[in-house]
Write a protein that holds these residues in place. Structure first.
Motif, PDB file in Angstrom:
ATOM      1  N   ASP A 257       0.947   8.301 185.531  1.00 14.95           N
ATOM      2  CA  ASP A 257      -0.228   9.176 185.640  1.00 14.95           C
ATOM      3  C   ASP A 257      -1.029   8.872 186.895  1.00 14.95           C
ATOM      4  O   ASP A 257      -1.504   9.779 187.590  1.00 14.95           O
ATOM      5  CB  ASP A 257      -1.118   9.017 184.406  1.00 14.95           C
TER       6      ASP A 257
ATOM      7  N   ILE B 170      -2.255  15.263 178.325  1.00 14.59           N
ATOM      8  CA  ILE B 170      -1.323  14.863 179.382  1.00 14.59           C
ATOM      9  C   ILE B 170      -0.235  15.899 179.586  1.00 14.59           C
ATOM     10  O   ILE B 170       0.379  15.984 180.648  1.00 14.59           O
ATOM     11  CB  ILE B 170      -0.719  13.477 179.067  1.00 14.59           C
TER      12      ILE B 170
ATOM     13  N   SER C 239       5.632  13.452 186.277  1.00 13.79           N
ATOM     14  CA  SER C 239       4.702  13.641 185.161  1.00 13.79           C
ATOM     15  C   SER C 239       5.434  14.052 183.886  1.00 13.79           C
ATOM     16  O   SER C 239       4.930  13.817 182.782  1.00 13.79           O
ATOM     17  CB  SER C 239       3.631  14.675 185.518  1.00 13.79           C
TER      18      SER C 239
END
Length: 506
Positions: A326, A397, A494
């Motif tokens: 992240d 996320i 990601s």
């Protein structure tokens, strides 16, 4: 500034503490309390006002960074641009201020600017990564307040050096801005500041309220960004770069003075048994020297043993891996304004206006939607606070890959803004993750935990800053169609981060 972690099934058992300690640790968000209102003398030291004061310090210092980012990027660009034309077309421009901004959007200038900005971010992160754990040890031994003050001192010294290099560009190479951030070895810089502030907040609120308070800190930072970015853009449009730089630096000085008012939050008494958090066992204590105090080597070995115990938890390992990725992907923010400016032929001040849109949407999301979702998960599904926080982290996320893809492929500013908003929403995932991680360790090791977290994030930045800078430069060399290369790579990574957090068991 934030982190994540699932429930391991171990509870923290509190021992009895005296009335004064209970007062210092009274939950910030408790309801239905029948306590007598504190007197005006003690009011300044209540947890609620301590939290507000910490919010003001962090938001003020972040405002300084936001207010300096746009004008300094333009100053770096103008100096780099002037130096390029001085070699390629000598005598055309007498100084950096006379070079039109649209003349600086050429590949060689933007490539060098990306290198300077990327490596500057590298040097900003290096001191924090190397000193986060030592300063965490000192915070656990000395208290949080001395370390917080050292952090602020180092940051002020670093920003001052950067401004001096920009002022003396004729005599000092612009690359010397990198060295200024080495001054943050005093205090550890932003990384240690973050870990210290989170440790202070964690000591003032109950476990069920930690994620909420951490998210409120994120909102305070976004609010600072919302106010400072358009203010800076307006000042740049009217006065150039000097006035916003002076204004931003003044805000930083005032915030630094506020840090002097922050009281100590660390309790002098243990609040739980050391073997009842992570199931890692307790090593036998080494004998103390004759003076009754542990030696330096003993402290180092004990600290290394404590750090090692954190890595025995698969859940924490997974969360630290998620944070690494992240942080890597979030480093693309260093190039966002430059990327928008180069791709859409905008001035840096105009490109910065998209940051305002992102901040507005993110604030609404964190203020309205996240609390509603948390309440629904706890009341309708009867989930524990740790499990709720983990599900919130998973949902937020998941926005990251989609946002980065939109930014990489954006054909216009509307799509770019949408991508920036999604990436900003994903940034809120670190608040619930840090809250869950906090519940997995002994409260006496909070600074150590946050030190490990910041080392992880610092390592990610040290890898990401030069790599993404090189990718940005490579994209510029390959042509306009490749300028989004760093964002495409970040989007791919990601996805791995999403998988890690979704596979972590609550």
């Amino acid at each position: 500034m934030t982190t994540k972690g699932p429930e391991l099934g171990h509870s923290v058992v509190l021992v009895a503490v005296d009335e004064e300690t209970n007062a210092e640790r009274r939950p910030l968000l408790s309801r239905g309390s029948s306590d007598t209102p504190p007197s005006s003398t003690s009011l300044a030291r209540t947890p609620r006002l301590q939290v507000y004061l910490l919010f003001a310090v962090v938001a003020g210092l972040d405002s300084t960074i936001f207010m300096l980012s746009l004008p300094l990027t333009r100053v770096y660009e103008s100096i780099t641009c002037y130096q390029w034309y001085a070699v390629e077309q000598p005598g055309v421009y007498p100084d950096p201020n006379t070079v039109p901004e649209d003349m600086c959007k050429i590949g060689p200038v933007q490539e060098k600017l990306a290198l300077i900005r990327g490596l500057e971010f590298f040097f900003m992160a290096a001191p924090g990564m190397l000193t986060a754990i030592p300063y965490g040890m000192l915070a656990d031994q000395w208290g949080r307040r001395p370390v917080l003050r050292l952090c602020v001192l180092g940051l002020v010294a670093a920003v001052t050096e950067v401004l001096l290099v920009c002022q003396l560009w004729r005599f000092i190479p612009l690359q010397f801005v990198w060295l200024g951030w080495l001054l943050t070895f005093v205090g550890g810089g932003a990384a240690v500041l973050n870990s210290t502030v989170f440790a202070m907040l964690a000591e003032m609120v109950e476990e069920k309220d930690r994620a909420t308070v951490f998210l409120q800190l994120n909102i305070a930072i976004l609010t600072a960004q919302l106010i400072s970015t358009p203010t800076t853009a307006a000042l740049m449009a009217r006065f150039g770069t000097t006035v916003p730089i002076v204004f931003g630096f003044s805000v930083g000085i005032l915030s630094s003075l506020l840090a002097l008012l922050v009281p100590e939050t660390k309790s002098s008494r243990p609040v739980c048994k050391p073997s009842e958090v992570l199931d890692v066992g307790v090593a036998p204590s080494e004998p103390l020297p004759e003076n009754g105090k542990p030696g330096t080597l003993s402290i180092i070995f004990q600290t290394l043993s404590k750090v090692g115990s954190l890595f025995r938890s698969p859940a924490l390992l997974a969360l630290l891996g998620t944070l690494f990725i992240d942080t890597f992907t979030s480093t693309t923010s260093v190039f966002v304004v430059q990327y928008i400016s180069a791709k859409f032929a905008l001035t840096i001040a105009a490109a910065g206006s998209l940051i305002t849109i992102k901040a507005v949407v993110a604030i609404v999301f964190f203020l309205v939607l996240v609390p509603a979702a948390k309440s629904s998960l706890q009341e309708r599904w009867h989930l524990s606070s740790k499990t709720t926080d983990l599900w919130l982290a998973r949902a937020m996320i998941a926005c990251s890959p989609a946002g980065l893809v939109l930014m990489a492929l954006s054909p216009n500013l509307v799509v770019m803004a949408a991508g920036m908003v999604l990436v900003a929403l994903s940034g809120g995932s670190t608040s619930p993750v840090r809250s869950v991680s906090t519940g997995l360790v002994d409260p006496s090791q909070l600074s150590l935990l946050y030190g490990v977290i910041n080392v992880t994030q610092g390592a990610a930045t040290l890898v990401a800053a030069p790599l993404l800078s090189e990718l940005f430069g490579t994209g510029l060399r390959w042509g306009a169609g490749w300028v989004a290369l760093p964002f495409a790579v970040a989007a791919a990574l990601s996805v791995v981060s999403c998988l890690a957090i979704w596979l972590t068991k609550p």
